[in-house]
Design a protein around this motif. Structure first.
Motif, PDB file in Angstrom:
ATOM      1  N   UNK A  78      27.992  28.356  71.320  1.00  0.00           N
ATOM      2  CA  UNK A  78      29.051  28.238  70.321  1.00  0.00           C
ATOM      3  C   UNK A  78      30.144  27.321  70.854  1.00  0.00           C
ATOM      4  N   UNK A  79      30.659  26.462  69.974  1.00  0.00           N
ATOM      5  CA  UNK A  79      31.820  25.635  70.296  1.00  0.00           C
ATOM      6  C   UNK A  79      33.065  26.385  69.843  1.00  0.00           C
ATOM      7  N   UNK A  80      34.018  26.553  70.751  1.00  0.00           N
ATOM      8  CA  UNK A  80      35.267  27.219  70.406  1.00  0.00           C
ATOM      9  C   UNK A  80      36.248  26.160  69.924  1.00  0.00           C
ATOM     10  N   UNK A  81      36.300  25.951  68.615  1.00  0.00           N
ATOM     11  CA  UNK A  81      37.149  24.908  68.061  1.00  0.00           C
ATOM     12  C   UNK A  81      36.845  24.680  66.598  1.00  0.00           C
ATOM     13  N   UNK A  82      37.507  23.679  66.048  1.00  0.00           N
ATOM     14  CA  UNK A  82      37.378  23.394  64.616  1.00  0.00           C
ATOM     15  C   UNK A  82      36.164  22.529  64.282  1.00  0.00           C
ATOM     16  N   UNK A  83      35.756  21.660  65.193  1.00  0.00           N
ATOM     17  CA  UNK A  83      34.708  20.689  64.892  1.00  0.00           C
ATOM     18  C   UNK A  83      33.581  20.768  65.915  1.00  0.00           C
ATOM     19  N   UNK A  84      32.359  20.505  65.443  1.00  0.00           N
ATOM     20  CA  UNK A  84      31.226  20.436  66.363  1.00  0.00           C
ATOM     21  C   UNK A  84      31.390  19.246  67.297  1.00  0.00           C
ATOM     22  N   UNK A  85      30.819  19.386  68.469  1.00  0.00           N
ATOM     23  CA  UNK A  85      30.874  18.289  69.438  1.00  0.00           C
ATOM     24  C   UNK A  85      29.733  17.315  69.180  1.00  0.00           C
ATOM     25  N   UNK A  86      30.005  16.020  69.212  1.00  0.00           N
ATOM     26  CA  UNK A  86      28.918  15.035  69.055  1.00  0.00           C
ATOM     27  C   UNK A  86      27.819  15.229  70.091  1.00  0.00           C
ATOM     28  N   UNK A  87      28.187  15.713  71.274  1.00  0.00           N
ATOM     29  CA  UNK A  87      27.206  15.935  72.334  1.00  0.00           C
ATOM     30  C   UNK A  87      26.315  17.145  72.048  1.00  0.00           C
ATOM     31  N   UNK A  88      26.796  18.061  71.178  1.00  0.00           N
ATOM     32  CA  UNK A  88      26.050  19.284  70.842  1.00  0.00           C
ATOM     33  C   UNK A  88      26.026  19.463  69.319  1.00  0.00           C
ATOM     34  N   UNK A  89      25.411  18.534  68.607  1.00  0.00           N
ATOM     35  CA  UNK A  89      25.501  18.562  67.138  1.00  0.00           C
ATOM     36  C   UNK A  89      24.861  19.794  66.497  1.00  0.00           C
ATOM     37  N   UNK A  90      23.934  20.453  67.223  1.00  0.00           N
ATOM     38  CA  UNK A  90      23.242  21.611  66.665  1.00  0.00           C
ATOM     39  C   UNK A  90      23.995  22.918  66.899  1.00  0.00           C
ATOM     40  N   UNK A  91      25.069  22.874  67.683  1.00  0.00           N
ATOM     41  CA  UNK A  91      25.785  24.097  68.063  1.00  0.00           C
ATOM     42  C   UNK A  91      26.965  24.317  67.128  1.00  0.00           C
ATOM     43  N   UNK A  92      27.026  25.444  66.426  1.00  0.00           N
ATOM     44  CA  UNK A  92      28.111  25.693  65.470  1.00  0.00           C
ATOM     45  C   UNK A  92      29.424  26.019  66.169  1.00  0.00           C
ATOM     46  N   UNK A  93      30.498  26.057  65.378  1.00  0.00           N
ATOM     47  CA  UNK A  93      31.822  26.411  65.877  1.00  0.00           C
ATOM     48  C   UNK A  93      32.183  27.823  65.427  1.00  0.00           C
ATOM     49  N   UNK A  94      33.169  28.413  66.105  1.00  0.00           N
ATOM     50  CA  UNK A  94      33.633  29.727  65.658  1.00  0.00           C
ATOM     51  C   UNK A  94      34.295  29.642  64.286  1.00  0.00           C
ATOM     52  N   UNK A  95      34.850  28.479  63.925  1.00  0.00           N
ATOM     53  CA  UNK A  95      35.425  28.312  62.593  1.00  0.00           C
ATOM     54  C   UNK A  95      34.348  28.430  61.521  1.00  0.00           C
ATOM     55  N   UNK A  96      33.157  27.921  61.808  1.00  0.00           N
ATOM     56  CA  UNK A  96      32.053  28.030  60.842  1.00  0.00           C
ATOM     57  C   UNK A  96      31.627  29.477  60.631  1.00  0.00           C
ATOM     58  N   UNK A  97      31.902  30.328  61.609  1.00  0.00           N
ATOM     59  CA  UNK A  97      31.550  31.743  61.509  1.00  0.00           C
ATOM     60  C   UNK A  97      32.674  32.548  60.871  1.00  0.00           C
ATOM     61  N   UNK A  98      33.729  31.853  60.432  1.00  0.00           N
ATOM     62  CA  UNK A  98      34.823  32.541  59.752  1.00  0.00           C
ATOM     63  C   UNK A  98      35.917  33.054  60.672  1.00  0.00           C
TER      64      UNK A  98
END
Length: 214
Positions: free
Chosen positions: A111-131
């Protein structure tokens, strides 16, 4: 907020939640399933009380009802070393710090802790996407002056920072490796910092009242 005057914020950075590869946890959905049903809590490393590595995982544990055990470390390096060695199950670290262990197959990004996915990890969601939006644990970098700095000097510094932060040369240096160039003015920066400090303070008080994350 009392001692400094923000000139502007110029870089956002996102940390990543990682799992030790031997756990078999391949993504955040698998972590949720494992940590909910686990007879023993999964261990997570933190670099200290009140740190992003602690509070962001506490946030996830409370939101999803995860059974986790906090392990305290004195800094990111020993935490990541123990994570790679398999002494803890999950941990939070900057992308550049852990990227080499991702390449070697020892760590898995969840999981990326932030608003936007990282270009280096495009398949990894963010906590913002989880609400999960508040508190916002996106890390920022900015320029500040002492609170008593005369307004004309603050204005001149702001103008200089604006030119630098919007330049292509700065973008080439600042973009990537988990970083994103931004430019937020002194007023915008003050409002953002005030909101972040307030939401983190309330969340920390909630943790202190509620005891362990599990």
């Amino acid at each position: 907020m009392k001692d400094f005057t923000p000139i502007g914020l110029f870089v956002d950075s996102s940390v990543v939640l990682w799992a030790q590869a031997s756990t078999g946890i391949a993504n955040f959905a698998a972590l949720r399933e494992r940590a909910r049903d686990a007879q023993r809590p999964l261990s997570f490393g933190t670099t200290g009380g009140g740190s992003v590595s602690e509070l962001s995982v506490e946030q996830l544990a409370r939101h999803f009802g995860l059974n986790l055990l906090k392990v305290l470390y004195k800094g990111t390096a020993p935490q990541v070393a123990d994570l790679v060695a398999g002494h803890i199950d999950i941990g939070v670290a900057d992308y550049p710090v852990a990227a080499g262990h991702l390449a070697s197959g020892k760590l898995v990004p969840l999981l990326v802790i932030g608003r936007q996915r990282l270009p280096e990890l495009p398949q990894v969601p963010t906590n913002f996407e989880l609400g999960i939006e508040e508190p916002d644990f996106t890390i920022w970098n900015g320029l500040f002056a002492p609170a008593a700095t005369p307004a004309p000097i603050v204005a001149r510094l702001h103008e200089a920072l604006a030119v630098a932060a919007r330049s292509e040369a700065f973008r080439k240096v600042a973009e990537g490796q988990g970083n994103r160039p931004i430019f937020q003015t002194g007023e915008e920066a003050s409002a953002r910092l005030r909101r972040k400090l307030d939401s983190r303070r309330k969340f920390k008080e909630q943790i202190e009242r509620g005891g362990p994350a599990a």
